[in-house]
Motif scaffolding. Structure first.
Motif, PDB file in Angstrom:
ATOM      1  N   LEU A   9     -13.315  -0.682  -0.922  1.00 18.45           N
ATOM      2  CA  LEU A   9     -12.111   0.155  -0.914  1.00 18.45           C
ATOM      3  C   LEU A   9     -11.972   0.896  -2.240  1.00 18.45           C
ATOM      4  CD1 LEU A   9      -9.597  -2.292   0.788  1.00 18.45           C
ATOM      5  CD2 LEU A   9     -10.522  -0.191   1.736  1.00 18.45           C
ATOM      6  N   ALA A  10     -12.186   0.158  -3.318  1.00 17.81           N
ATOM      7  CA  ALA A  10     -12.051   0.797  -4.632  1.00 17.81           C
ATOM      8  C   ALA A  10     -13.087   1.907  -4.795  1.00 17.81           C
ATOM      9  CB  ALA A  10     -12.218  -0.247  -5.736  1.00 17.81           C
ATOM     10  N   ALA A  11     -14.303   1.644  -4.306  1.00 16.60           N
ATOM     11  CA  ALA A  11     -15.345   2.666  -4.409  1.00 16.60           C
ATOM     12  C   ALA A  11     -14.958   3.908  -3.619  1.00 16.60           C
ATOM     13  CB  ALA A  11     -16.673   2.104  -3.911  1.00 16.60           C
ATOM     14  N   LEU A  12     -14.335   3.685  -2.453  1.00  7.94           N
ATOM     15  CA  LEU A  12     -13.898   4.826  -1.648  1.00  7.94           C
ATOM     16  C   LEU A  12     -12.826   5.620  -2.395  1.00  7.94           C
ATOM     17  CD1 LEU A  12     -14.258   6.241   1.001  1.00  7.94           C
ATOM     18  CD2 LEU A  12     -12.509   4.773   1.996  1.00  7.94           C
ATOM     19  N   ALA A  13     -11.887   4.885  -3.008  1.00  7.87           N
ATOM     20  CA  ALA A  13     -10.820   5.554  -3.761  1.00  7.87           C
ATOM     21  C   ALA A  13     -11.388   6.340  -4.924  1.00  7.87           C
ATOM     22  CB  ALA A  13      -9.809   4.525  -4.270  1.00  7.87           C
ATOM     23  N   LEU A  14     -12.531   5.902  -5.423  1.00  6.93           N
ATOM     24  CA  LEU A  14     -13.130   6.596  -6.562  1.00  6.93           C
ATOM     25  C   LEU A  14     -13.959   7.791  -6.105  1.00  6.93           C
ATOM     26  CD1 LEU A  14     -13.563   6.510  -9.609  1.00  6.93           C
ATOM     27  CD2 LEU A  14     -15.553   5.078  -9.213  1.00  6.93           C
ATOM     28  N   PHE A  15     -14.736   7.595  -5.019  1.00  3.38           N
ATOM     29  CA  PHE A  15     -15.721   8.616  -4.672  1.00  3.38           C
ATOM     30  C   PHE A  15     -15.179   9.699  -3.737  1.00  3.38           C
ATOM     31  CE2 PHE A  15     -18.676   5.152  -5.952  1.00  3.38           C
ATOM     32  CZ  PHE A  15     -19.111   5.794  -7.081  1.00  3.38           C
ATOM     33  N   ALA A  45      -6.421  13.218  -1.036  1.00  2.00           N
ATOM     34  CA  ALA A  45      -5.428  12.456  -1.789  1.00  2.00           C
ATOM     35  C   ALA A  45      -4.751  11.438  -0.880  1.00  2.00           C
ATOM     36  CB  ALA A  45      -4.406  13.394  -2.402  1.00  2.00           C
ATOM     37  N   LEU A  46      -4.447  11.868   0.333  1.00  2.00           N
ATOM     38  CA  LEU A  46      -3.787  10.973   1.285  1.00  2.00           C
ATOM     39  C   LEU A  46      -4.700   9.797   1.613  1.00  2.00           C
ATOM     40  CD1 LEU A  46      -1.050  11.140   2.650  1.00  2.00           C
ATOM     41  CD2 LEU A  46      -2.201  11.944   4.698  1.00  2.00           C
ATOM     42  N   CYS A  47      -5.974  10.114   1.823  1.00  2.00           N
ATOM     43  CA  CYS A  47      -6.964   9.068   2.113  1.00  2.00           C
ATOM     44  C   CYS A  47      -7.032   8.085   0.947  1.00  2.00           C
ATOM     45  CB  CYS A  47      -8.309   9.737   2.368  1.00  2.00           C
ATOM     46  SG  CYS A  47      -9.710   8.680   2.155  1.00  2.00           S
ATOM     47  N   THR A  48      -7.048   8.637  -0.279  1.00  2.17           N
ATOM     48  CA  THR A  48      -7.068   7.768  -1.457  1.00  2.17           C
ATOM     49  C   THR A  48      -5.838   6.880  -1.492  1.00  2.17           C
ATOM     50  OG1 THR A  48      -8.137   9.603  -2.564  1.00  2.17           O
ATOM     51  CG2 THR A  48      -7.432   7.781  -3.936  1.00  2.17           C
ATOM     52  N   LEU A  49      -4.701   7.474  -1.124  1.00  5.21           N
ATOM     53  CA  LEU A  49      -3.457   6.706  -1.137  1.00  5.21           C
ATOM     54  C   LEU A  49      -3.529   5.542  -0.157  1.00  5.21           C
ATOM     55  CD1 LEU A  49      -0.528   6.282  -1.927  1.00  5.21           C
ATOM     56  CD2 LEU A  49       0.127   7.933  -0.195  1.00  5.21           C
ATOM     57  N   ILE A  50      -4.003   5.843   1.071  1.00  3.36           N
ATOM     58  CA  ILE A  50      -4.076   4.787   2.091  1.00  3.36           C
ATOM     59  C   ILE A  50      -5.007   3.677   1.620  1.00  3.36           C
ATOM     60  CG2 ILE A  50      -4.862   4.288   4.426  1.00  3.36           C
ATOM     61  CD1 ILE A  50      -3.950   7.213   5.097  1.00  3.36           C
ATOM     62  N   VAL A  51      -6.159   4.080   1.106  1.00  6.15           N
ATOM     63  CA  VAL A  51      -7.125   3.085   0.629  1.00  6.15           C
ATOM     64  C   VAL A  51      -6.512   2.244  -0.486  1.00  6.15           C
ATOM     65  CG1 VAL A  51      -9.281   2.859  -0.625  1.00  6.15           C
ATOM     66  CG2 VAL A  51      -9.149   4.385   1.313  1.00  6.15           C
ATOM     67  N   SER A  52      -5.796   2.905  -1.389  1.00 11.67           N
ATOM     68  CA  SER A  52      -5.204   2.173  -2.514  1.00 11.67           C
ATOM     69  C   SER A  52      -4.182   1.166  -2.031  1.00 11.67           C
ATOM     70  CB  SER A  52      -4.541   3.142  -3.483  1.00 11.67           C
ATOM     71  OG  SER A  52      -5.406   4.166  -3.822  1.00 11.67           O
ATOM     72  N   LEU A  56      -4.194  -2.745  -2.525  1.00 11.76           N
ATOM     73  CA  LEU A  56      -3.108  -3.498  -3.165  1.00 11.76           C
ATOM     74  C   LEU A  56      -2.689  -4.670  -2.288  1.00 11.76           C
ATOM     75  CD1 LEU A  56      -1.181  -3.679  -5.517  1.00 11.76           C
ATOM     76  CD2 LEU A  56       0.416  -2.257  -4.263  1.00 11.76           C
ATOM     77  N   LEU A  57      -2.643  -4.439  -0.960  1.00 11.68           N
ATOM     78  CA  LEU A  57      -2.269  -5.529  -0.056  1.00 11.68           C
ATOM     79  C   LEU A  57      -3.286  -6.661  -0.147  1.00 11.68           C
ATOM     80  CD1 LEU A  57      -1.095  -3.453   3.012  1.00 11.68           C
ATOM     81  CD2 LEU A  57       0.313  -4.647   1.336  1.00 11.68           C
ATOM     82  N   ARG A  58      -4.559  -6.285  -0.192  1.00 13.48           N
ATOM     83  CA  ARG A  58      -5.609  -7.304  -0.297  1.00 13.48           C
ATOM     84  C   ARG A  58      -5.448  -8.110  -1.579  1.00 13.48           C
ATOM     85  NH1 ARG A  58     -10.233  -6.411   2.778  1.00 13.48           N
ATOM     86  NH2 ARG A  58     -11.244  -8.097   1.662  1.00 13.48           N
ATOM     87  N   SER A  91      -5.250  -2.832 -12.132  1.00 10.01           N
ATOM     88  CA  SER A  91      -5.904  -1.605 -11.674  1.00 10.01           C
ATOM     89  C   SER A  91      -5.432  -1.222 -10.275  1.00 10.01           C
ATOM     90  CB  SER A  91      -7.418  -1.749 -11.731  1.00 10.01           C
ATOM     91  OG  SER A  91      -7.859  -2.802 -10.937  1.00 10.01           O
ATOM     92  N   SER A  92      -5.186  -2.213  -9.405  1.00 13.20           N
ATOM     93  CA  SER A  92      -4.803  -1.833  -8.045  1.00 13.20           C
ATOM     94  C   SER A  92      -3.403  -1.227  -8.007  1.00 13.20           C
ATOM     95  CB  SER A  92      -4.911  -3.027  -7.104  1.00 13.20           C
ATOM     96  OG  SER A  92      -4.133  -4.079  -7.586  1.00 13.20           O
ATOM     97  N   THR A  93      -2.478  -1.747  -8.822  1.00 15.44           N
ATOM     98  CA  THR A  93      -1.153  -1.122  -8.825  1.00 15.44           C
ATOM     99  C   THR A  93      -1.213   0.277  -9.417  1.00 15.44           C
ATOM    100  OG1 THR A  93      -0.771  -2.451 -10.787  1.00 15.44           O
ATOM    101  CG2 THR A  93       0.405  -3.089  -8.811  1.00 15.44           C
ATOM    102  N   MET A  94      -1.980   0.420 -10.491  1.00 15.64           N
ATOM    103  CA  MET A  94      -2.086   1.734 -11.117  1.00 15.64           C
ATOM    104  C   MET A  94      -2.723   2.727 -10.150  1.00 15.64           C
ATOM    105  SD  MET A  94      -1.343   3.106 -14.064  1.00 15.64           S
ATOM    106  CE  MET A  94      -1.622   4.699 -14.832  1.00 15.64           C
ATOM    107  N   LEU A  95      -3.701   2.225  -9.384  1.00 12.21           N
ATOM    108  CA  LEU A  95      -4.365   3.078  -8.399  1.00 12.21           C
ATOM    109  C   LEU A  95      -3.348   3.621  -7.398  1.00 12.21           C
ATOM    110  CD1 LEU A  95      -7.374   3.589  -8.369  1.00 12.21           C
ATOM    111  CD2 LEU A  95      -7.616   1.876  -6.595  1.00 12.21           C
ATOM    112  N   VAL A  96      -2.448   2.745  -6.946  1.00 10.98           N
ATOM    113  CA  VAL A  96      -1.436   3.184  -5.986  1.00 10.98           C
ATOM    114  C   VAL A  96      -0.511   4.210  -6.628  1.00 10.98           C
ATOM    115  CG1 VAL A  96       0.533   2.450  -4.612  1.00 10.98           C
ATOM    116  CG2 VAL A  96      -1.537   1.072  -4.651  1.00 10.98           C
ATOM    117  N   ILE A  97      -0.113   3.940  -7.876  1.00  9.32           N
ATOM    118  CA  ILE A  97       0.789   4.894  -8.546  1.00  9.32           C
ATOM    119  C   ILE A  97       0.131   6.264  -8.629  1.00  9.32           C
ATOM    120  CG2 ILE A  97       1.937   5.431 -10.710  1.00  9.32           C
ATOM    121  CD1 ILE A  97       2.093   2.413 -11.205  1.00  9.32           C
ATOM    122  N   VAL A  98      -1.127   6.261  -9.087  1.00  4.62           N
ATOM    123  CA  VAL A  98      -1.834   7.536  -9.251  1.00  4.62           C
ATOM    124  C   VAL A  98      -1.944   8.250  -7.909  1.00  4.62           C
ATOM    125  CG1 VAL A  98      -4.040   8.591  -9.821  1.00  4.62           C
ATOM    126  CG2 VAL A  98      -3.144   6.771 -11.253  1.00  4.62           C
TER     127      VAL A  98
END
Lengths: 606, 99
Positions: A9-15, A45-52, A56-58, A91-98
């Motif tokens: 998931l994190a890799a998806l949010a990055l790539f 961006a929306l996809c990144t948001l969903i992944v993030s 975060l839930l995980r 990192s996961s919370t920050m990812l969601v914020i971003v």
């Protein structure tokens, strides 16, 4: 939910964002037509948001850091540097914020950038995708080296987006200024990395160092933080950065990029903890910035500049919190601030969009014309002021408590005074922009379309309620936090309300006239004179340019001199050698025979 | 006739050749001197061949003669071209290589 590991998931949010940025960069057609690029970017961006959010839930469920790295630089001794992903609570919370703020801002931009030419829109959204990637690279970094790469990339996107209106000279200057100031500060991080690696062969966030080295490394890192997070006296670039489009200010220069400095402080807190001197310094710098920027914000006439100085001030609170030893307080405020400051900027953006001016004097009485914007702006303002129940209240309260525990009266006084001034300047902005008499321009103001109001409403909900989630957030960071009323927080809240009342007396019903206040007049004059900028100009003319002259002289006459001397000697020598070349065949034959004879003599005698 | 006498003859021929090459201004004179040097080598080869027995040296002498003939042919051709270009064959005044 076990279809993908947290690392996936994190890799998806990055790539996903970098893929989109590269796609838009590689296919000019998409960019030139603008709107396809915009929609693709928003979808990413929306996809990144969903992944993030999934991520975060995980993390919430089975926590524990997941780290995946791959070797980047190898040496005979072993791995020098690795890159990868680190997924944990921070990192996961920050990812969601971003991702959340980026999505809101990009959706908002669909409306805000409508009048721009299509190619500019394409460029704008390409930069945005690049920014999301850079920020995620920084957030997910497992070591300081990758963090540095992301850090520089966000600096680059900041430069590109500040200078977005490149036809305007002031925007170009602002971009260059931001670049220079932050690059100067970033040298600190670079040198810190070198020192860190030289002493410990490690780029980790939690290396154990001996005390003197720890102080050097953390002070250098803090220099970079002062640049990125606009701490006094390196804050000068942030107000100028408002030359960029307003959604950019909301995303980069309020919610996420400038918070990267605080994120570094939280991330590398184990390092900073080893250097109490640095923490002490941070406490003072942060609290002074909080007060100083709030004072300057009081007299700004440009709505975006008020918010910019307010951002400086709030970042000061976060830095002071970390300096007081409570990384969680700083991070909590980062979270809440991201919501309400992004909201304030976007709301200000809708106002600017319809009034076509940044000046507060051109606004006034807008709440009738644009009720959604007015309400959401007020929600953001209340959250920023720290009215109980709104998000800013909880985090600011926690910061004040953490600083109070240090039992240092100076920083605490700065922060409490800052809280009062925050209320005053926010009250002033709300009253000047949305209440009072309508200015001629404001009479034709109107609410914008849903692409602009929906992000406002979403962020307003966040700004109102996110403060209630302090306890789960603290759990994610391995801390325990429970809200309770304290003396300092109570005083600050009362002062905040007092600030609002005072601003009402001055700008609401005009009991007190602002021009009659000597303090405000002096302050306004001082703020307009740009004392810190002048200082830098002096420094530049007095020290940097003479130094450049000296270096230039050395280069011209010593370095180049050696070169020129060599060339001159070679030239003269070749002139002399030329005389040997007579062109007469017999001379050459003589030389050949003489050579043979010499060789023979040498062979016989030696 | 002893070997040393033959070698003295070869050395004398070589010295005459070198002297000629260095002092003659005329291109044909220089060519003649070069021939003298080549023949001094031939004298040495033949003398050594006789002294040690075997025919390698004599064969080489014939080989050298053949090549010298070719060389003289080319050399004379060059002299003729030289003369056509400059109307004389004085090497001292041929300094075009300098330019």
């Amino acid at each position: 939910m076990s279809f993908a590991s947290p690392i996936d998931l994190a890799a998806l949010a990055l790539f996903a964002p970098i893929g989109m940025a590269l796609l838009l960069a590689a296919i000019p057609g998409l960019r030139r037509h603008g709107w396809p690029a915009a929609w693709l970017s928003v979808a990413t961006a929306l996809c990144t948001l969903i992944v993030s959010i999934l991520l975060l839930l995980r993390v919430d469920v089975d926590s524990g850091p997941w780290v995946a790295t791959t070797t980047w630089l190898r040496e005979s001794g072993g791995t020098v540097a690795s890159v990868g992903l680190r997924v944990d609570g921070i990192s996961s919370t920050m990812l969601v914020i971003v991702a959340l703020v980026a999505t809101a801002v990009q959706v908002f931009s669909l409306g805000y950038m409508k009048q721009e030419p299509p190619s500019a829109v394409g460029r704008y959204f390409t930069y945005h995708s690049l920014f999301v990637f850079s920020m995620n690279l920084l957030v997910l970094a497992p070591n300081l080296l990758q963090f540095f790469a992301g850090w520089e990339l966000v600096g680059l996107t900041s430069y590109l987006l500040i200078g977005f209106y490149y036809q305007k000279p002031s925007a170009g200057h602002a971009a260059v200024k931001a670049f220079w100031v932050t690059k100067f500060a970033d040298m600190g991080l670079l040198v810190a990395l070198l020192v860190l690696f030289a002493t410990s062969y490690d780029f980790g966030f939690d290396v154990v160092l001996d005390p003197p080295t720890a102080i050097i490394v953390t002070l250098l890192m803090f220099l970079a933080v002062m640049g990125k997070s606009a701490q006094f006296p390196l804050h000068v670039w942030l107000p100028n950065a408002m030359e960029g489009p307003t959604p950019v200010s909301a995303l980069l220069h309020a919610a996420t990029m400038v918070a990267a400095g605080v994120y570094l402080l939280v991330r590398a807190f184990p390092l900073f903890q080893q250097a109490p001197v640095t923490l002490e310094f941070m406490l003072w710098v942060g609290s002074f910035t909080a007060l100083f920027a709030a004072v300057v914000a009081v007299v700004q006439t440009d709505i975006k500049r008020v918010l910019a100085y307010s951002t400086c001030s709030q970042l000061g609170y976060m830095v002071a919190a970390v300096g007081a030893g409570s990384a969680f307080a700083g991070y909590f405020h980062l979270t809440t601030h991201a919501f309400f400051k992004a909201l304030l900027f976007l709301a200000a953006g809708t106002v600017i969009h319809t009034v076509h001016s940044n000046e507060l004097s051109k606004m006034g009485g807008l709440w009738r014309r644009m009720p959604i914007t007015a309400v959401t702006f007020i929600v953001g303002a209340l959250a920023l002021v720290g009215i109980p129940g709104f998000s800013g209240f909880f985090s600011k309260d926690l910061i004040l408590e953490a600083v109070a525990e240090k039992e240092q009266i100076g920083p605490l006084a700065f922060l409490v005074a800052g809280a009062f001034l925050t209320a005053f300047y926010m009250g002033r902005v709300v009253l000047l922009a949305f209440f009072g008499e309508q200015s001629p321009k404001a009479q034709h103001a109107h609410e914008s379309g849903p692409s602009m109001t929906l992000p406002l409403l979403g962020l307003a909900v966040g700004a109102a309620v996110v403060g209630w989630f302090g306890t789960p957030l603290s759990g994610l960071l391995g801390q325990s936090y429970e809200f309770h009323w304290g003396t300092v927080g109570g005083i600050a809240t009362l002062l905040g309300i007092a600030g609002l009342v005072l601003s009402y007396l001055v700008y609401g019903n005009h009991q007190l006239h602002p021009d009659r206040s000597v303090v405000l007049r002096q302050l306004a004059a001082l703020a307009r004179s740009g004392l810190v900028d002048q200082f830098y100009a002096r420094l530049f003319h007095g020290a940097v340019i003479p130094l450049a002259r000296i270096v230039g002289w050395v280069d011209r006459y010593l370095v180049d001199g050696v070169m020129n001397l060599t060339a001159w000697v070679a030239l003269r020598a070749s002139r002399r050698l030329q005389l040997v070349q007579t062109g007469n065949v017999l001379d050459y034959v003589f030389a050949v025979i003489a050579g043979v004879v010499l060789l023979a003599v040498w062979r016989i005698w030696a | 006739m002893t070997l040393s006498m033959c070698l003295y003859l070869g050395a004398a021929l070589m010295c005459i050749g070198i002297y000629g090459v260095l002092t003659r201004k005329n291109a044909i004179g220089v060519l003649l001197s070069v021939e003298a040097m080549a023949n001094s080598v031939n004298v040495n080869l033949v003398a050594m061949s006789r002294y040690f027995g075997g025919t390698t040296g004599q064969l080489f002498a014939i080989f050298v003669m053949t090549i010298t003939v070719a060389e003289v042919a080319v050399g004379l051709a060059l002299v003729i071209l030289f003369y056509r270009a400059l109307q004389h064959t004085t090497l001292d005044e041929a300094t075009q290589l300098r330019h």
